[in-house]
Design a protein around this motif. Structure first.
Motif, short mmCIF file in Angstrom:
data_model
loop_
_atom_site.label_atom_id
_atom_site.label_comp_id
_atom_site.label_asym_id
_atom_site.label_seq_id
_atom_site.Cartn_x
_atom_site.Cartn_y
_atom_site.Cartn_z
N CYS A 206 0.81 -1.23 0.00
CA CYS A 206 0.00 0.00 0.00
C CYS A 206 0.84 1.27 0.00
N VAL A 207 2.09 1.13 0.41
CA VAL A 207 3.09 2.21 0.46
C VAL A 207 2.73 3.33 1.46
N SER A 208 1.51 3.87 1.38
CA SER A 208 1.14 4.99 2.24
C SER A 208 0.84 4.53 3.67
N GLU A 209 0.58 3.24 3.82
CA GLU A 209 0.19 2.70 5.13
C GLU A 209 1.42 2.30 5.96
N THR A 210 1.31 2.36 7.29
CA THR A 210 2.41 1.96 8.16
C THR A 210 2.06 0.63 8.84
N LEU A 211 3.07 -0.23 8.95
CA LEU A 211 2.83 -1.55 9.54
C LEU A 211 2.76 -1.45 11.06
N ARG A 212 1.95 -2.33 11.63
CA ARG A 212 1.81 -2.40 13.09
C ARG A 212 2.21 -3.79 13.57
N SER A 213 2.70 -3.82 14.80
CA SER A 213 3.14 -5.09 15.36
C SER A 213 1.95 -5.89 15.86
N ARG A 214 1.99 -7.19 15.66
CA ARG A 214 0.98 -8.05 16.30
C ARG A 214 1.54 -9.45 16.48
N GLN A 215 0.97 -10.15 17.44
CA GLN A 215 1.43 -11.51 17.72
C GLN A 215 0.93 -12.45 16.62
N GLY B 198 -3.53 -21.39 10.67
CA GLY B 198 -4.78 -21.38 9.92
C GLY B 198 -5.68 -20.22 10.28
N THR B 199 -5.35 -19.53 11.39
CA THR B 199 -6.15 -18.36 11.70
C THR B 199 -5.80 -17.26 10.71
N ALA B 200 -6.82 -16.71 10.13
CA ALA B 200 -6.59 -15.64 9.16
C ALA B 200 -6.05 -14.42 9.89
N PRO B 201 -5.20 -13.67 9.23
CA PRO B 201 -4.70 -12.46 9.90
C PRO B 201 -5.87 -11.56 10.28
N HIS B 202 -5.93 -11.22 11.55
CA HIS B 202 -7.07 -10.38 11.97
C HIS B 202 -6.68 -8.92 11.84
N THR B 203 -7.22 -8.31 10.82
CA THR B 203 -6.96 -6.90 10.62
C THR B 203 -7.85 -6.11 11.57
N ASP B 204 -7.51 -4.89 11.78
CA ASP B 204 -8.25 -4.01 12.68
C ASP B 204 -9.71 -3.92 12.22
N PRO B 205 -10.67 -4.35 13.07
CA PRO B 205 -12.07 -4.32 12.63
C PRO B 205 -12.55 -2.90 12.31
N ALA B 206 -11.92 -1.92 12.94
CA ALA B 206 -12.31 -0.53 12.69
C ALA B 206 -12.01 -0.13 11.25
N LEU B 207 -11.05 -0.83 10.64
CA LEU B 207 -10.66 -0.48 9.28
C LEU B 207 -11.47 -1.23 8.24
N GLY B 208 -12.31 -2.15 8.70
CA GLY B 208 -13.13 -2.90 7.77
C GLY B 208 -12.36 -4.04 7.12
N ALA B 209 -12.95 -4.61 6.08
CA ALA B 209 -12.34 -5.76 5.39
C ALA B 209 -11.05 -5.32 4.70
N PRO B 210 -10.08 -6.24 4.63
CA PRO B 210 -8.85 -5.88 3.95
C PRO B 210 -9.08 -5.52 2.48
N LEU B 211 -8.38 -4.53 2.02
CA LEU B 211 -8.55 -4.07 0.65
C LEU B 211 -7.57 -4.77 -0.27
N PRO B 212 -8.03 -5.10 -1.48
CA PRO B 212 -7.10 -5.73 -2.43
C PRO B 212 -5.98 -4.77 -2.81
N VAL B 213 -4.82 -5.35 -3.10
CA VAL B 213 -3.68 -4.51 -3.48
C VAL B 213 -3.30 -4.82 -4.92
N SER B 214 -2.68 -3.83 -5.55
CA SER B 214 -2.24 -4.05 -6.92
C SER B 214 -1.04 -5.00 -6.90
N ARG B 215 -1.02 -5.90 -7.86
CA ARG B 215 0.08 -6.87 -7.92
C ARG B 215 1.24 -6.28 -8.71
N ARG B 216 1.91 -5.34 -8.09
CA ARG B 216 3.07 -4.79 -8.77
C ARG B 216 4.17 -5.83 -8.76
N LEU B 217 4.98 -5.84 -9.77
CA LEU B 217 5.98 -6.89 -9.91
C LEU B 217 7.03 -6.80 -8.80
#
Ligand SMILES: [Zn+2]
Ligand SMILES: [Zn+2]
Ligand SMILES: [Zn+2]
Ligand SMILES: [Zn+2]
Ligand SMILES: [Zn+2]
Length: 297
Positions: A118-127, A167-186
């Protein structure tokens, strides 16, 4: 003495050496980590400091990775952030509690890593699941960044079939809604050094194409990490290894066969080759004849 702290919420480890006791660190997962004085205690070597496997009483060598257990007794200059045992600065796992020691990521309290997708987004730590390691997650696309050491630990646990919460899917922040698709840049930039990462089909045949910086870590798009860990856990690496060995053997056999068919077994070819013995005989005979001719009477 290296003083490691572990974030109680996400499991990220920090080097607290540069902070005073009583200071508070802000982890990128949102939790606050208190810097306390760590008084290390001596603890028995009951685990392998290279792979974390339990020690078999009779042996001095780990039966899983072959490392010597006496290595764990040397350079006890680090305190395990999980159980406060004094451990070797070279340990990858605590020789007492078996918890992972992540000296590589122990530099700063906060992650200022941009998401490679996403480039503009910053990563957050999680277990990661119920494993005591932290990964960096993008709240927008759900992608995960794993340090090389963390990935090595997690892949090793998948191989042993002891992974927690696989097997647990990465739980993204519920406040941010469903994960958004990203462009498949090479090619995407490494969040740490910003150089473009390599695209890599893990194990050459997993079908999971990862973005990889050899110096820093691996980027997984949404769902790629659980898919890859399942593939490893199901023995995909070993199967791929066997298949590659078979392919190499077949290739060699084909090559040998091709070489053999190109060899001069066909009659006629041999006749066209110069017969050096004949030449030599002729030369000898000629020499004799010439000597005869010029022989003085
Ligand atoms: Zn945290
Ligand atoms: Zn071991
Ligand atoms: Zn420990
Ligand atoms: Zn993202
Ligand atoms: Zn990098």
């Amino acid at each position: 003495m290296l003083h490691l702290l572990v974030c109680p919420q996400c499991g990220r480890q920090f080097d607290a050496d540069h902070y005073a006791t009583g200071e508070r660190l802000q982890c990128s997962c949102g939790a606050t980590v208190d810097v306390a004085t760590a008084v290390g205690h001596d603890a028995a070597v009951v685990r392998c400091s290279a792979c974390g496997a339990p020690r078999n009483e009779e042996t001095d060598q780990c039966r899983y990775c072959g490392s010597s257990f006496t290595m764990a007794d040397q350079d006890l200059d680090t305190v395990c952030p999980h159980c406060l045992a004094r451990i070797s600065g070279r340990a990858r796992f605590c020789h007492y509690c078996g918890g992972p020691i992540l000296i590589d990521q122990a530099t700063a309290g906060n992650l200022a890593l941009p998401c490679p997708a996403c480039v503009s987004e910053t990563l957050r730590s999680r277990q990661l699941g119920r494993e005591s390691v932290a990964v960096a997650e993008c709240g927008r696309c759900g992608g995960l960044w794993l340090d090389n050491t963390v990935f090595a630990i997690i892949a090793g646990r998948a191989r042993q079939g002891v992974l927690q919460g696989l097997g647990t899917a990465p739980h993204t922040d519920p406040a941010l809604g469903a994960p958004l698709p990203v462009s498949r840049r090479l090619y995407r930039p490494c969040p740490v050094c910003r150089s473009l990462m390599n695209r890599h089909n893990y194990g050459r045949s997993s079908g999971i194409i990862l973005d990889l910086c050899h110096a820093h870590g691996i980027w997984f798009d949404l769902e790629e990490l659980p898919r890859l860990l399942k593939w490893i856990q199901a023995g995909g690496e070993e199967a791929a290894h066997h298949r590659q060995a078979d392919e190499a053997r077949d290739e060699l056999r084909q090559k040998q066969l091709a070489e053999r068919t190109a060899q001069p077994d066909t009659p006629g070819w041999g006749d066209r080759r110069p017969n050096y013995d004949l030449f030599n005989d002729l030369a000898d005979a000629l020499g004799e004849g010439l000597r005869h001719l010029f022989r003085r009477p």
